[in-house]
Write a protein that holds these residues in place. Structure first.
Motif, PDB file in Angstrom:
ATOM      1  N   VAL A   1      55.341 -37.616  41.637  1.00 59.74           N
ATOM      2  CA  VAL A   1      55.987 -36.820  42.684  1.00 59.74           C
ATOM      3  C   VAL A   1      57.169 -35.911  42.896  1.00 59.74           C
ATOM      4  O   VAL A   1      58.761 -36.934  42.710  1.00 59.74           O
ATOM      5  CB  VAL A   1      56.135 -37.918  44.167  1.00 59.74           C
ATOM      6  CG1 VAL A   1      56.791 -37.312  45.389  1.00 59.74           C
ATOM      7  CG2 VAL A   1      54.949 -38.817  43.907  1.00 59.74           C
ATOM      8  N   LEU A   2      57.205 -34.711  42.898  1.00 65.17           N
ATOM      9  CA  LEU A   2      58.408 -33.520  42.625  1.00 65.17           C
ATOM     10  C   LEU A   2      59.089 -34.277  44.925  1.00 65.17           C
ATOM     11  O   LEU A   2      58.464 -33.730  45.613  1.00 65.17           O
ATOM     12  CB  LEU A   2      57.371 -32.630  42.744  1.00 65.17           C
ATOM     13  CG  LEU A   2      57.361 -32.737  41.519  1.00 65.17           C
ATOM     14  CD1 LEU A   2      56.783 -30.978  40.888  1.00 65.17           C
ATOM     15  CD2 LEU A   2      58.260 -32.938  39.894  1.00 65.17           C
ATOM     16  N   HIS A   3      60.185 -33.329  44.326  1.00 67.42           N
ATOM     17  CA  HIS A   3      60.728 -33.330  45.977  1.00 67.42           C
ATOM     18  C   HIS A   3      60.794 -31.502  45.700  1.00 67.42           C
ATOM     19  O   HIS A   3      61.507 -30.793  45.040  1.00 67.42           O
ATOM     20  CB  HIS A   3      62.096 -33.560  45.940  1.00 67.42           C
ATOM     21  CG  HIS A   3      63.006 -33.928  47.388  1.00 67.42           C
ATOM     22  ND1 HIS A   3      63.644 -32.903  48.028  1.00 67.42           N
ATOM     23  CD2 HIS A   3      62.779 -34.870  48.341  1.00 67.42           C
ATOM     24  CE1 HIS A   3      63.806 -33.494  49.334  1.00 67.42           C
ATOM     25  NE2 HIS A   3      63.694 -34.825  49.845  1.00 67.42           N
ATOM     26  N   PRO A   4      60.700 -31.277  47.419  1.00 61.02           N
ATOM     27  CA  PRO A   4      60.878 -29.863  47.114  1.00 61.02           C
ATOM     28  C   PRO A   4      62.240 -29.375  47.025  1.00 61.02           C
ATOM     29  O   PRO A   4      63.624 -30.428  47.603  1.00 61.02           O
ATOM     30  CB  PRO A   4      60.726 -28.995  49.028  1.00 61.02           C
ATOM     31  CG  PRO A   4      60.545 -31.188  49.717  1.00 61.02           C
ATOM     32  CD  PRO A   4      60.298 -31.572  48.378  1.00 61.02           C
ATOM     33  N   GLU A   5      62.914 -27.741  46.587  1.00 60.66           N
ATOM     34  CA  GLU A   5      63.808 -27.982  46.736  1.00 60.66           C
ATOM     35  C   GLU A   5      64.427 -27.513  47.724  1.00 60.66           C
ATOM     36  O   GLU A   5      63.842 -26.988  49.340  1.00 60.66           O
ATOM     37  CB  GLU A   5      64.339 -25.964  46.083  1.00 60.66           C
ATOM     38  CG  GLU A   5      64.117 -26.629  44.427  1.00 60.66           C
ATOM     39  CD  GLU A   5      63.821 -25.177  43.981  1.00 60.66           C
ATOM     40  OE1 GLU A   5      63.557 -23.851  44.861  1.00 60.66           O
ATOM     41  OE2 GLU A   5      63.960 -24.664  43.058  1.00 60.66           O
ATOM     42  N   THR A   6      66.030 -26.876  48.538  1.00 62.66           N
ATOM     43  CA  THR A   6      66.206 -27.455  50.066  1.00 62.66           C
ATOM     44  C   THR A   6      67.689 -26.317  49.340  1.00 62.66           C
ATOM     45  O   THR A   6      67.818 -25.636  48.590  1.00 62.66           O
ATOM     46  CB  THR A   6      67.257 -28.668  50.236  1.00 62.66           C
ATOM     47  OG1 THR A   6      67.667 -29.357  49.294  1.00 62.66           O
ATOM     48  CG2 THR A   6      65.929 -29.847  50.212  1.00 62.66           C
TER      49      THR A   6
END
Length: 289
Positions: free
Chosen positions: A284-289
């Protein structure tokens, strides 16, 4: 500058010397490093001989580094600093797959391979299948994600540790997830192994009576546009040293069973003989912020 300063005044003078540093973050780092390092020295009050030994240790650590070996990463790992850094940064992305250490063997470029390829063609032993999906924290697939993979063989060696026995690139692959975020590859189930002990880090482990072993695992480094880069492992359930990893990198969420699959149709689908071991690992990847 005066040379007869007491310890506290000396620390203050060094901190003042950074006051004109143009880069604010660099100034913050140097001031904190100086404060903690001076406090450490005052706490343990090393002799001159002990400080020279420390400098020699760090010098030899640097001299041990090569194009295929990073002794400073290894030192960071066995002191738990690498995992501390991962843990602190992981707090920002609690919904993503847990991250772990990069390790000292991500030193060569992985060969590009197709989904389903055998990534350890030179390694002896029964084949296994590793499959999964790359998805976002919302559960949507991440297509065309870059998946860099590296692992040891069934004897516990990486390619770069055995020149002339393994070709560079054996046990490695650079894959791309498909349109549904899926990936799979063939390999061998890696074995637990000792981190290199023939350098200064090995001396440290011996002096402190610590074992050098890591449980069996496979490394993943996943990148995709719009998402944070993720470095993680899949740990083989039931491996020796799963509860005492020399670099403190095991997280329960990353321990996966490689169960035996006796389905001949599944074996034919994956291009292996039945029975085979199968490990499943969704990332599971987290979006860039």
């Amino acid at each position: 500058m005066a040379t007869n300063l007491d310890a506290d005044t000396l620390t203050s003078e060094v901190l003042k010397s950074f006051s004109e540093t143009p880069n604010g973050r660099l100034q913050q780092i140097l001031e904190s490093l100086t404060t903690h390092l001076h406090a450490f020295v005052q706490d343990i009050t090393p002799s001159i001989e002990e400080w020279e030994q420390a400098i020699d240790f760090l010098t030899r650590t640097g001299n041990t580094c090569t194009d295929v070996r990073q002794e400073f990463i290894l030192l960071s790992d066995v002191l738990g600093v690498s995992m501390l850094l991962e843990t602190i940064n992981g707090q920002e992305t609690p919904d993503a797959t847990d991250s772990t250490v990069l390790g000292p063997f991500h030193m060569v470029e992985s060969p590009t391979r197709d989904l389903g390829d055998d990534i350890s063609p030179e390694s002896d032993g029964p084949r296994c299948i590793v499959s999964g999906r790359i998805v976002s924290v919302e559960g949507t697939p991440v297509p065309n994600a870059s998946i860099d993979i590296w692992q040891a063989d069934t004897k516990g060696f990486y390619d770069v540790q055995q020149p002339g026995i393994q070709s560079v690139g054996n046990g490695r692959a650079l894959l791309r997830s498909d349109a549904e975020g899926r990936f799979h590859f063939r390999s061998v189930v890696p074995m637990y192994y000792p981190i290199p002990t023939d350098g200064p880090v090995g001396e440290l482990l011996e002096a402190t009576k610590r074992h050098p072993y890591r449980p069996a695992h496979i490394h993943f480094l996943v990148t995709a546009p719009g998402y944070r880069e993720l470095t993680t492992h899949i740990f083989i359930g039931g491996s020796d040293y799963i509860d005492s990893d020399a670099v403190f990198a095991v997280k329960g969420s990353l321990v996966k069973d490689f169960d035996e699959d006796q389905d001949p149709e599944a074996a034919a689908h994956y291009g292996v003989q039945s029975p085979f071991r199968h490990g499943h690992f969704d990332i599971v990847l987290h979006p860039e912020t």
